[in-house]
Design a protein around this motif. Sequence first.
Motif, mmCIF file in Angstrom:
data_model
loop_
_atom_site.group_PDB
_atom_site.id
_atom_site.type_symbol
_atom_site.label_atom_id
_atom_site.label_comp_id
_atom_site.label_asym_id
_atom_site.label_seq_id
_atom_site.Cartn_x
_atom_site.Cartn_y
_atom_site.Cartn_z
ATOM 1 N N MET A 96 -6.283 -10.597 -3.356
ATOM 2 C CA MET A 96 -6.882 -9.499 -3.396
ATOM 3 C C MET A 96 -6.024 -8.567 -4.785
ATOM 4 O O MET A 96 -6.956 -7.734 -5.389
ATOM 5 N N GLY A 97 -4.316 -8.919 -5.030
ATOM 6 C CA GLY A 97 -4.923 -7.963 -5.790
ATOM 7 C C GLY A 97 -5.188 -8.947 -7.023
ATOM 8 O O GLY A 97 -4.674 -7.565 -8.597
ATOM 9 N N GLU A 98 -5.350 -9.876 -7.187
ATOM 10 C CA GLU A 98 -6.151 -9.817 -9.059
ATOM 11 C C GLU A 98 -7.288 -9.545 -9.439
ATOM 12 O O GLU A 98 -7.681 -8.878 -9.973
ATOM 13 N N ALA A 99 -8.459 -9.180 -7.946
ATOM 14 C CA ALA A 99 -9.379 -8.273 -7.288
ATOM 15 C C ALA A 99 -9.583 -7.088 -8.438
ATOM 16 O O ALA A 99 -10.104 -6.515 -8.687
ATOM 17 N N VAL A 100 -8.215 -6.458 -7.470
ATOM 18 C CA VAL A 100 -8.148 -4.689 -7.321
ATOM 19 C C VAL A 100 -7.974 -5.065 -9.046
ATOM 20 O O VAL A 100 -8.202 -3.221 -9.793
ATOM 21 N N LEU A 101 -7.028 -5.385 -9.430
ATOM 22 C CA LEU A 101 -6.817 -5.092 -10.993
ATOM 23 C C LEU A 101 -7.624 -4.234 -11.673
ATOM 24 O O LEU A 101 -8.727 -5.464 -11.966
ATOM 25 N N GLY A 102 -8.047 -3.709 -12.770
ATOM 26 C CA GLY A 102 -9.040 -3.362 -13.565
ATOM 27 C C GLY A 102 -9.868 -2.603 -12.993
ATOM 28 O O GLY A 102 -10.844 -2.614 -13.453
ATOM 29 N N ASP A 103 -9.816 -2.365 -11.862
ATOM 30 C CA ASP A 103 -11.591 -1.455 -11.852
ATOM 31 C C ASP A 103 -11.278 0.063 -11.306
ATOM 32 O O ASP A 103 -10.379 0.338 -11.154
ATOM 33 N N LEU A 121 -1.754 -13.984 -10.361
ATOM 34 C CA LEU A 121 -1.545 -12.193 -10.094
ATOM 35 C C LEU A 121 -0.479 -11.785 -11.336
ATOM 36 O O LEU A 121 -0.136 -10.722 -11.660
ATOM 37 N N ARG A 122 0.663 -12.295 -10.948
ATOM 38 C CA ARG A 122 1.312 -12.473 -12.459
ATOM 39 C C ARG A 122 1.349 -12.110 -14.159
ATOM 40 O O ARG A 122 1.500 -11.294 -14.267
ATOM 41 N N SER A 123 0.444 -12.966 -14.275
ATOM 42 C CA SER A 123 -0.033 -13.025 -15.656
ATOM 43 C C SER A 123 -0.660 -11.861 -15.989
ATOM 44 O O SER A 123 -1.080 -10.951 -16.479
ATOM 45 N N LYS A 124 -1.903 -11.551 -14.313
ATOM 46 C CA LYS A 124 -2.741 -9.855 -15.078
ATOM 47 C C LYS A 124 -1.850 -8.778 -14.985
ATOM 48 O O LYS A 124 -2.358 -7.950 -15.623
ATOM 49 N N ASP A 161 12.641 3.123 -8.198
ATOM 50 C CA ASP A 161 10.581 2.724 -7.172
ATOM 51 C C ASP A 161 9.512 3.392 -8.044
ATOM 52 O O ASP A 161 9.359 4.432 -7.798
ATOM 53 N N GLU A 162 8.536 2.412 -8.226
ATOM 54 C CA GLU A 162 7.132 3.032 -8.325
ATOM 55 C C GLU A 162 6.255 3.328 -7.545
ATOM 56 O O GLU A 162 5.209 3.077 -8.616
ATOM 57 N N ALA A 163 6.380 3.252 -6.726
ATOM 58 C CA ALA A 163 5.502 2.519 -5.774
ATOM 59 C C ALA A 163 4.363 3.409 -5.447
ATOM 60 O O ALA A 163 3.002 2.822 -5.191
ATOM 61 N N PHE A 164 4.708 4.606 -6.713
ATOM 62 C CA PHE A 164 3.123 5.714 -5.565
ATOM 63 C C PHE A 164 3.361 5.969 -7.537
ATOM 64 O O PHE A 164 1.771 7.230 -7.649
ATOM 65 N N ILE A 165 2.993 5.700 -8.054
ATOM 66 C CA ILE A 165 3.298 6.199 -9.723
ATOM 67 C C ILE A 165 2.285 5.934 -10.508
ATOM 68 O O ILE A 165 1.599 6.581 -10.803
ATOM 69 N N ASP A 166 1.035 5.366 -9.815
ATOM 70 C CA ASP A 166 -0.400 5.299 -9.813
ATOM 71 C C ASP A 166 -1.112 6.057 -9.262
ATOM 72 O O ASP A 166 -2.228 6.514 -10.807
ATOM 73 N N PHE A 167 -0.477 7.446 -8.876
ATOM 74 C CA PHE A 167 -1.325 8.335 -8.783
ATOM 75 C C PHE A 167 -1.489 9.535 -9.834
ATOM 76 O O PHE A 167 -1.858 10.212 -9.850
ATOM 77 N N ILE A 168 -0.659 9.252 -10.795
ATOM 78 C CA ILE A 168 -0.275 10.404 -11.511
ATOM 79 C C ILE A 168 -1.288 10.068 -12.507
ATOM 80 O O ILE A 168 -0.855 8.398 -13.727
ATOM 81 N N ARG A 197 7.881 -1.773 -7.985
ATOM 82 C CA ARG A 197 5.656 -1.364 -8.488
ATOM 83 C C ARG A 197 4.804 -1.646 -6.707
ATOM 84 O O ARG A 197 5.401 -3.006 -5.952
ATOM 85 N N SER A 198 4.933 -0.641 -5.759
ATOM 86 C CA SER A 198 3.838 -0.883 -4.719
ATOM 87 C C SER A 198 2.279 -1.105 -5.763
ATOM 88 O O SER A 198 1.502 -0.138 -6.062
ATOM 89 N N MET A 199 1.249 -2.975 -4.730
ATOM 90 C CA MET A 199 -0.280 -2.691 -5.132
ATOM 91 C C MET A 199 -0.962 -2.267 -3.253
ATOM 92 O O MET A 199 -1.780 -2.178 -3.406
ATOM 93 N N THR A 200 0.413 -2.012 -2.940
ATOM 94 C CA THR A 200 -0.640 -1.034 -0.952
ATOM 95 C C THR A 200 -1.185 0.330 -0.733
ATOM 96 O O THR A 200 -2.420 0.352 -0.585
ATOM 97 N N LYS A 201 -0.228 1.117 -1.866
ATOM 98 C CA LYS A 201 0.131 2.510 -1.536
ATOM 99 C C LYS A 201 -2.444 2.886 -1.854
ATOM 100 O O LYS A 201 -3.455 3.293 -1.709
ATOM 101 N N PHE A 202 -1.778 2.611 -3.501
ATOM 102 C CA PHE A 202 -3.203 2.853 -4.594
ATOM 103 C C PHE A 202 -4.210 2.740 -3.422
ATOM 104 O O PHE A 202 -5.438 2.920 -4.352
ATOM 105 N N TYR A 203 -4.573 0.596 -3.616
ATOM 106 C CA TYR A 203 -5.277 0.239 -3.432
ATOM 107 C C TYR A 203 -5.521 -0.444 -1.616
ATOM 108 O O TYR A 203 -6.107 -0.512 -1.453
ATOM 109 N N ALA A 204 -5.469 0.811 -0.717
ATOM 110 C CA ALA A 204 -4.911 0.476 0.222
ATOM 111 C C ALA A 204 -5.060 -0.434 1.512
ATOM 112 O O ALA A 204 -5.857 -0.003 2.332
ATOM 113 N N VAL A 205 -4.045 -1.184 0.919
ATOM 114 C CA VAL A 205 -4.152 -2.659 1.711
ATOM 115 C C VAL A 205 -2.885 -2.691 2.498
ATOM 116 O O VAL A 205 -2.069 -3.513 2.064
ATOM 117 N N PRO A 206 -2.620 -1.316 3.143
ATOM 118 C CA PRO A 206 -0.558 -1.805 3.368
ATOM 119 C C PRO A 206 -0.776 -3.251 4.571
ATOM 120 O O PRO A 206 0.456 -3.373 4.392
#
Length: 371
Positions: A254-261, A63-66, A183-190, A212-221
């Motif tokens: 899951m983190g690896e899988a959703v990146l790049g969708d 995941l860190r690599s991606k 804290d850019e937890a929601f910046i993916d929505f911009i 950064r957070s991956m749970t808000k944008f990808y809905a996996v809290p």
Amino acid sequence: MLERYGHGGDLVTAAEMYGIPASDFIDFSSNMNPFGPPDAVQRVMEQRWRDLDQYPDPAVRGLRSKLAARHGISMNNVLCGNGAAEIIDLVIRAMRPGASVALAVPGFGEYADAARKYGGKLFTVPLLEDDRFRLSEASVFETVERDKPGLWMLGSPNNPTGQTVSRDLVLKLIDTGAFVVIDEAFIDFIADEDRLTLVREAAARPNLLVIRSMTKFYAVPGIRLGYAVGSPEVIAAMRRLQTPWSVNSLAQWMGEAVLGDEAYEQRTLAWLAEARPHLAASLQALGFTVFESAVNYLLLKLPDRCVLDASELQRRMGQRGVLVRDASHFEGLNGRFIRVAVKLNEQNEKLVQTLKAVLLESGTHAEMERG
């Protein structure tokens, strides 16, 4: 109190309070992507469940690599954690700010909670309603001169206001020598997040960290997954304090899988560009003051003639199966404020109609119509 544990999205508490099954609520109190997890999340669960008899990668290398490739930085600049909450805790511990932590209020409560837990003295910069809750450069540097805080923690976009912080302001703040956490937890929505994010600057500067957070944008809290970007030295200091295997295998996969969708990302951005202004206009028509937001939630002030406070409004909404956030629990806001997520059109219409019914029941909407 629905926010008894300090957050929205507590469906167990809501079910206990209102006698409604958790699955029957429409939850506007937490700010998740309403499309739910991408299909890749289901595939991970179906295909990799047998691999759970193995330990997670303790270094989260895949995941860190991606993430490093996505941001154009080195893996050594990235630390993954058990949600953004763990990252907040780790940076406070690693930086040891002692008696000098500066925050903008209203803001995310976990910044202050973490600082207090480790003995920090808080200095607050008020975000004023008259300024539409924007962070003022003048007030920031007044605090710099007067209090000389060693650590700043700022949300961009800020929660609960939805406002971003100027990049120029952050860079000026870094130049004072303070350590700055954004804290850019929601910046993916911009849609133009690349113009706003400070990830690359954080990788290159010793006194800037981006969360950064991956749970808000990808809905996996429920998985708990966040990451930090900073200099290799700061990341290493945080990693030394981290609990081993903090990021479980499912979260890593899951983190690896959703990146790049890209299809999921574009669908989300297209939905929000239409849904947010439409919902804001509907709420304004009911008499709410709707504050400008860059992301997937709106801060609202109750109509002037509303006889209910935020707590009572929340209770009456909850009894009808619709959850909103009582924003008076954010320092700097009072009982006239609530926060709501932006959801799909049918759900948003349910929110508007339920609010209208509650206002009518209290006599507020009738008074407004007569006025």
